[in-house]
Design a protein around this motif. Structure first.
Motif, mmCIF file in Angstrom:
data_model
loop_
_atom_site.group_PDB
_atom_site.id
_atom_site.type_symbol
_atom_site.label_atom_id
_atom_site.label_comp_id
_atom_site.label_asym_id
_atom_site.label_seq_id
_atom_site.Cartn_x
_atom_site.Cartn_y
_atom_site.Cartn_z
ATOM 1 N N GLU A 1 0.814 -1.214 0.000
ATOM 2 C CA GLU A 1 0.000 0.000 0.000
ATOM 3 C C GLU A 1 0.844 1.259 0.000
ATOM 4 O O GLU A 1 0.434 2.281 -0.516
ATOM 5 N N SER A 2 2.032 1.205 0.583
ATOM 6 C CA SER A 2 2.874 2.395 0.659
ATOM 7 C C SER A 2 3.591 2.675 -0.662
ATOM 8 O O SER A 2 4.108 3.753 -0.863
ATOM 9 N N GLU A 3 3.615 1.712 -1.600
ATOM 10 C CA GLU A 3 4.256 1.925 -2.886
ATOM 11 C C GLU A 3 3.345 2.727 -3.801
ATOM 12 O O GLU A 3 2.133 2.617 -3.749
ATOM 13 N N THR A 4 3.943 3.521 -4.650
ATOM 14 C CA THR A 4 3.158 4.252 -5.644
ATOM 15 C C THR A 4 3.059 3.410 -6.901
ATOM 16 O O THR A 4 3.809 2.463 -7.102
ATOM 17 N N ALA A 5 2.152 3.772 -7.777
ATOM 18 C CA ALA A 5 1.990 3.045 -9.027
ATOM 19 C C ALA A 5 3.251 3.145 -9.888
ATOM 20 O O ALA A 5 3.567 2.242 -10.639
ATOM 21 N N GLU A 6 3.967 4.260 -9.777
ATOM 22 C CA GLU A 6 5.184 4.424 -10.562
ATOM 23 C C GLU A 6 6.213 3.358 -10.212
ATOM 24 O O GLU A 6 6.914 2.870 -11.075
ATOM 25 N N VAL A 7 6.289 2.977 -8.959
ATOM 26 C CA VAL A 7 7.240 1.955 -8.542
ATOM 27 C C VAL A 7 6.870 0.611 -9.161
ATOM 28 O O VAL A 7 7.718 -0.142 -9.606
ATOM 29 N N ALA A 8 5.595 0.330 -9.248
ATOM 30 C CA ALA A 8 5.147 -0.933 -9.824
ATOM 31 C C ALA A 8 5.205 -0.917 -11.343
ATOM 32 O O ALA A 8 5.049 -1.953 -11.974
ATOM 33 N N GLY A 9 5.380 0.249 -11.951
ATOM 34 C CA GLY A 9 5.460 0.344 -13.396
ATOM 35 C C GLY A 9 4.116 0.370 -14.099
ATOM 36 O O GLY A 9 4.036 0.154 -15.299
ATOM 37 N N VAL A 10 3.062 0.615 -13.349
ATOM 38 C CA VAL A 10 1.716 0.673 -13.919
ATOM 39 C C VAL A 10 1.154 2.059 -13.646
ATOM 40 O O VAL A 10 1.214 2.533 -12.521
ATOM 41 N N PRO A 11 0.588 2.707 -14.663
ATOM 42 C CA PRO A 11 0.017 4.038 -14.440
ATOM 43 C C PRO A 11 -1.080 4.002 -13.376
ATOM 44 O O PRO A 11 -1.880 3.068 -13.321
ATOM 45 N N GLU A 12 -1.095 5.022 -12.561
ATOM 46 C CA GLU A 12 -2.040 5.084 -11.455
ATOM 47 C C GLU A 12 -3.492 5.061 -11.936
ATOM 48 O O GLU A 12 -4.344 4.412 -11.341
ATOM 49 N N HIS A 13 -3.794 5.740 -13.047
ATOM 50 C CA HIS A 13 -5.177 5.767 -13.545
ATOM 51 C C HIS A 13 -5.636 4.371 -13.985
ATOM 52 O O HIS A 13 -6.806 4.035 -13.854
ATOM 53 N N VAL A 14 -4.709 3.563 -14.495
ATOM 54 C CA VAL A 14 -5.056 2.189 -14.885
ATOM 55 C C VAL A 14 -5.415 1.376 -13.641
ATOM 56 O O VAL A 14 -6.412 0.657 -13.624
ATOM 57 N N LEU A 15 -4.611 1.497 -12.601
ATOM 58 C CA LEU A 15 -4.898 0.789 -11.356
ATOM 59 C C LEU A 15 -6.236 1.235 -10.765
ATOM 60 O O LEU A 15 -7.010 0.408 -10.283
ATOM 61 N N ASP A 16 -6.512 2.537 -10.832
ATOM 62 C CA ASP A 16 -7.784 3.053 -10.315
ATOM 63 C C ASP A 16 -8.972 2.469 -11.069
ATOM 64 O O ASP A 16 -9.962 2.053 -10.472
ATOM 65 N N GLU A 17 -8.867 2.426 -12.409
ATOM 66 C CA GLU A 17 -9.955 1.873 -13.223
ATOM 67 C C GLU A 17 -10.157 0.392 -12.946
ATOM 68 O O GLU A 17 -11.291 -0.084 -12.811
ATOM 69 N N LEU A 18 -9.069 -0.354 -12.846
ATOM 70 C CA LEU A 18 -9.171 -1.788 -12.588
ATOM 71 C C LEU A 18 -9.702 -2.062 -11.184
ATOM 72 O O LEU A 18 -10.502 -2.992 -10.992
ATOM 73 N N ALA A 19 -9.295 -1.262 -10.229
ATOM 74 C CA ALA A 19 -9.813 -1.430 -8.865
ATOM 75 C C ALA A 19 -11.312 -1.146 -8.817
ATOM 76 O O ALA A 19 -12.064 -1.837 -8.128
ATOM 77 N N GLN A 20 -11.771 -0.154 -9.565
ATOM 78 C CA GLN A 20 -13.196 0.160 -9.632
ATOM 79 C C GLN A 20 -13.976 -1.000 -10.256
ATOM 80 O O GLN A 20 -15.039 -1.380 -9.778
#
Length: 119
Positions: free
Chosen positions: A3-22
Motif C-alpha cells: 500500500e505504501s508503494e506508488t503506481a510508478e514503482v510498480a510500473g503501472v500508471p495510477e489511472h489504470v490501477l484506479d480503473e481496474l480497482a473500480q
C-alpha cells in the motif's frame, strides 16, 4: 504491491490501477449481492413472491428484511476477508474529506504482504 508503494514503482500508471480497482469493486458487489440472495433464499426476480416482497419494501417488515439483508451481506464479506466500509462506517457529510476508518477483519493465517488475496 504494498500500500505504501506508488503506481510508478510498480510500473503501472495510477489511472489504470484506479480503473481496474473500480471494476473489481463493482464485480465483487454484484457477486456479494447474488450470494446474499442465495443465503436468504430470495424469490426469483419477476415471480409473484418477488413482486409481493418488492411492493412491501417500504413497510416495517420490508425495512426489517432490508436490515437483515445488509447484515447478512456484511457477515459474508467479513468471512471472505473483504471490508465493507459503507456497511460499517458510513461517511458523514461534514467529514467527507477524511478517509473512512479501515474495517478490521480477523486473520485466519499469515499471508505474504505482496500477495493479492481476493477470496
Amino acid at each position: 504491491m504494498r500500500e505504501s508503494e506508488t503506481a510508478e514503482v510498480a510500473g503501472v500508471p495510477e489511472h489504470v490501477l484506479d480503473e481496474l480497482a473500480q471494476t473489481l469493486a463493482e464485480k465483487l458487489d454484484v457477486l456479494l449481492d447474488r450470494l446474499t440472495d442465495r443465503a436468504l433464499t430470495v424469490p426469483d426476480a419477476g415471480t409473484p413472491a418477488w413482486r409481493q416482497q418488492w411492493m412491501g419494501r417500504d413497510s416495517d417488515t420490508g425495512r426489517q428484511q432490508h436490515a437483515r439483508r445488509v447484515y447478512i451481506r456484511a457477515v459474508l464479506a467479513s468471512r471472505a476477508g473483504i471490508g465493507l466500509a459503507e456497511a460499517t462506517a458510513p461517511i458523514r457529510p461534514e467529514r467527507a474529506s477524511t478517509p473512512p476508518p479501515r474495517a478490521r477483519t480477523a486473520r485466519r493465517r499469515s499471508v505474504d504482504s505482496n500477495q493479492l488475496a481476493i477470496f
